[in-house]
Design a protein around this motif. Structure first.
Motif, PDB file in Angstrom:
ATOM      1  N   ILE A 115      17.942  47.243  29.594  1.00 24.58           N
ATOM      2  CA  ILE A 115      16.262  46.711  28.262  1.00 24.58           C
ATOM      3  C   ILE A 115      16.133  48.173  27.756  1.00 24.58           C
ATOM      4  N   VAL A 116      15.876  48.341  26.769  1.00 23.80           N
ATOM      5  CA  VAL A 116      15.477  49.547  25.698  1.00 23.80           C
ATOM      6  C   VAL A 116      14.722  49.310  25.044  1.00 23.80           C
ATOM      7  N   ASP A 117      14.073  50.458  24.457  1.00 25.94           N
ATOM      8  CA  ASP A 117      12.683  50.491  23.287  1.00 25.94           C
ATOM      9  C   ASP A 117      14.134  50.597  22.264  1.00 25.94           C
ATOM     10  N   PRO A 118      13.321  50.331  21.104  1.00 24.27           N
ATOM     11  CA  PRO A 118      14.134  50.584  19.418  1.00 24.27           C
ATOM     12  C   PRO A 118      14.373  52.118  19.009  1.00 24.27           C
ATOM     13  N   ALA A 119      13.375  52.530  19.885  1.00 24.36           N
ATOM     14  CA  ALA A 119      13.987  54.237  19.424  1.00 24.36           C
ATOM     15  C   ALA A 119      14.281  54.928  20.274  1.00 24.36           C
ATOM     16  N   SER A 120      14.544  54.565  22.084  1.00 27.16           N
ATOM     17  CA  SER A 120      15.515  55.155  22.210  1.00 27.16           C
ATOM     18  C   SER A 120      16.883  55.468  21.843  1.00 27.16           C
ATOM     19  N   ILE A 121      17.015  56.882  22.861  1.00 24.81           N
ATOM     20  CA  ILE A 121      18.534  57.049  22.576  1.00 24.81           C
ATOM     21  C   ILE A 121      19.568  57.185  22.560  1.00 24.81           C
ATOM     22  N   ILE A 122      20.776  56.595  23.046  1.00 25.51           N
ATOM     23  CA  ILE A 122      21.675  55.852  23.981  1.00 25.51           C
ATOM     24  C   ILE A 122      22.534  56.314  23.572  1.00 25.51           C
ATOM     25  N   GLY A 123      24.090  56.495  24.567  1.00 24.71           N
ATOM     26  CA  GLY A 123      25.079  56.572  24.559  1.00 24.71           C
ATOM     27  C   GLY A 123      25.281  57.891  25.477  1.00 24.71           C
ATOM     28  N   SER A 124      26.243  58.976  23.889  1.00 26.25           N
ATOM     29  CA  SER A 124      26.741  60.326  24.529  1.00 26.25           C
ATOM     30  C   SER A 124      27.784  60.461  25.227  1.00 26.25           C
ATOM     31  N   ILE A 125      28.718  59.079  25.351  1.00 24.80           N
ATOM     32  CA  ILE A 125      29.862  58.490  26.044  1.00 24.80           C
ATOM     33  C   ILE A 125      30.970  59.861  26.128  1.00 24.80           C
ATOM     34  N   GLY A 126      30.718  60.409  27.041  1.00 20.84           N
ATOM     35  CA  GLY A 126      31.652  62.369  26.528  1.00 20.84           C
ATOM     36  C   GLY A 126      31.761  62.800  28.037  1.00 20.84           C
ATOM     37  N   VAL A 127      32.484  63.826  27.708  1.00 20.46           N
ATOM     38  CA  VAL A 127      31.652  65.158  28.507  1.00 20.46           C
ATOM     39  C   VAL A 127      31.737  66.514  28.047  1.00 20.46           C
ATOM     40  N   VAL A 128      31.031  67.322  28.822  1.00 24.81           N
ATOM     41  CA  VAL A 128      30.791  68.752  27.078  1.00 24.81           C
ATOM     42  C   VAL A 128      30.647  70.145  28.913  1.00 24.81           C
ATOM     43  N   SER A 129      31.953  71.132  28.348  1.00 25.87           N
ATOM     44  CA  SER A 129      31.496  72.235  28.672  1.00 25.87           C
ATOM     45  C   SER A 129      30.871  73.410  28.156  1.00 25.87           C
ATOM     46  N   ALA A 130      29.532  73.905  27.905  1.00 21.46           N
ATOM     47  CA  ALA A 130      29.156  74.873  27.279  1.00 21.46           C
ATOM     48  C   ALA A 130      29.123  76.764  28.185  1.00 21.46           C
ATOM     49  N   GLY A 131      29.464  77.603  27.114  1.00 17.13           N
ATOM     50  CA  GLY A 131      28.789  78.795  27.828  1.00 17.13           C
ATOM     51  C   GLY A 131      28.511  80.010  26.558  1.00 17.13           C
ATOM     52  N   PHE A 132      29.381  81.426  27.284  1.00 20.66           N
ATOM     53  CA  PHE A 132      29.086  82.165  26.645  1.00 20.66           C
ATOM     54  C   PHE A 132      29.454  83.002  26.644  1.00 20.66           C
ATOM     55  N   GLY A 133      30.444  83.735  25.333  1.00 19.49           N
ATOM     56  CA  GLY A 133      31.345  85.362  25.824  1.00 19.49           C
ATOM     57  C   GLY A 133      30.860  86.378  25.381  1.00 19.49           C
ATOM     58  N   PHE A 134      30.773  87.351  26.179  1.00 14.37           N
ATOM     59  CA  PHE A 134      30.448  88.461  26.137  1.00 14.37           C
ATOM     60  C   PHE A 134      30.900  89.622  26.151  1.00 14.37           C
ATOM     61  N   THR A 135      32.590  89.852  25.475  1.00 17.05           N
ATOM     62  CA  THR A 135      33.553  90.743  26.445  1.00 17.05           C
ATOM     63  C   THR A 135      33.412  91.658  24.803  1.00 17.05           C
TER      64      THR A 135
END
Length: 286
Positions: A115-135
């Protein structure tokens, strides 16, 4: 016998109000630190076991508000909820507050009803990996990176070294495997009501109202109203939580053993963890 006798007694000694225990799960999912209480199996298992031990409760409710995080901890929490539900023959009601995205939605899948609120945020069914490059930064600063390893792939995806195509492909393979597991979970738990929208498993996220149309959730509402509608207005909602040490209530992570020195020593790491968590929330405008 005792329950029957109570029906003849007056006032508070009489009829016992039904109770639905509630476990709140809030925050980014991952390991805890002395100054950061991460949402993980260790942090919620005691509360879950207590909630499912209410023998007369018609259901156990979970209140979820999480932008995601560790897929492993998300999966562990999901599995523990389902184990307890099966062992105690309890229905599980999930109520989403602001967000149940990525790992937060994976946990929500443990619910028999979401059960959710109409304004709830649902989903983002995925996988993420993030980082930085300092070379380039190291080169401009005149700093040399010196790493000695045993194992040619031990420094895979080192942020201080140029990217290697094979390393990126390996990471994407891992992500694909985890993503497929996530998709299988969604189909297993919600396959009978899911829409055939092409973007369902793309990583997109939607409002609660749209998520209902997509079959990701079951309905719109809030915890108290839904419980009273299903089990009667006399039903009591009881929040089950973990107890904190006296000192920890005022200074997170300051244990009686380590005291303030332990907490102070982890301030830089806690600050980075806080920034990381804020970035997870910011993705959803929160």
């Amino acid at each position: 016998m005792l329950k029957k006798l109570r029906s003849y007694l007056p006032g508070k000694w009489g009829k016992v109000r039904p109770v639905v225990p509630v476990v709140r799960m809030s925050g980014a999912i991952g390991a805890a630190s002395p100054l950061k209480s991460g949402l993980n199996l260790s942090s919620v298992e005691d509360a879950l076991e207590t909630a499912f031990s209410f023998k007369e409760a018609p259901a156990v409710a979970l209140s979820i508000n999480s932008p995601g995080g560790s897929p492993v901890q998300s999966h562990l929490i999901f599995k523990r909820i389902r184990q307890l539900a099966d062992e105690n023959n309890k229905q599980v009601l999930v109520f989403v507050e602001d967000v149940a995205a990525s790992g937060g939605y994976m946990i929500a899948l443990a619910g028999d009803d979401i059960i959710v609120d109409p304004a709830s945020i649902i989903g983002s069914i995925g996988v993420v990996s993030a980082g930085f490059g300092f070379t380039e930064l190291l080169e401009k600063a005149g700093v040399q990176r010196r790493v000695y390893t045993s194992g040619e792939k031990k420094v895979t995806l080192d942020p201080f070294a140029p990217e290697v195509k094979e390393d990126i492909e390996h990471l994407k393979t891992l992500q694909h495997e985890i993503h497929e597991m996530f998709i299988d979970m969604v189909k297993s738990r919600r396959g009978d009501v899911l829409s055939d929208d092409d973007n369902l498993f793309s990583g997109l996220f939607w409002t609660g109202a749209k998520a209902r149309d997509l079959g990701l959730v079951d309905g719109l509402g809030d915890l108290h109203s839904t419980i009273h509608e299903r089990y009667g207005k006399e039903t009591k909602v009881k929040v089950v939580g973990t107890k904190k040490r006296f000192l920890g209530r005022f200074i997170p992570g300051a244990s009686l053993k380590g005291g303030l020195n332990e907490a102070a020593g982890t301030l830089p790491a806690a600050a980075l963890a806080t920034l990381e968590e804020k970035s997870l929330w910011a993705k959803f405008g929160l």
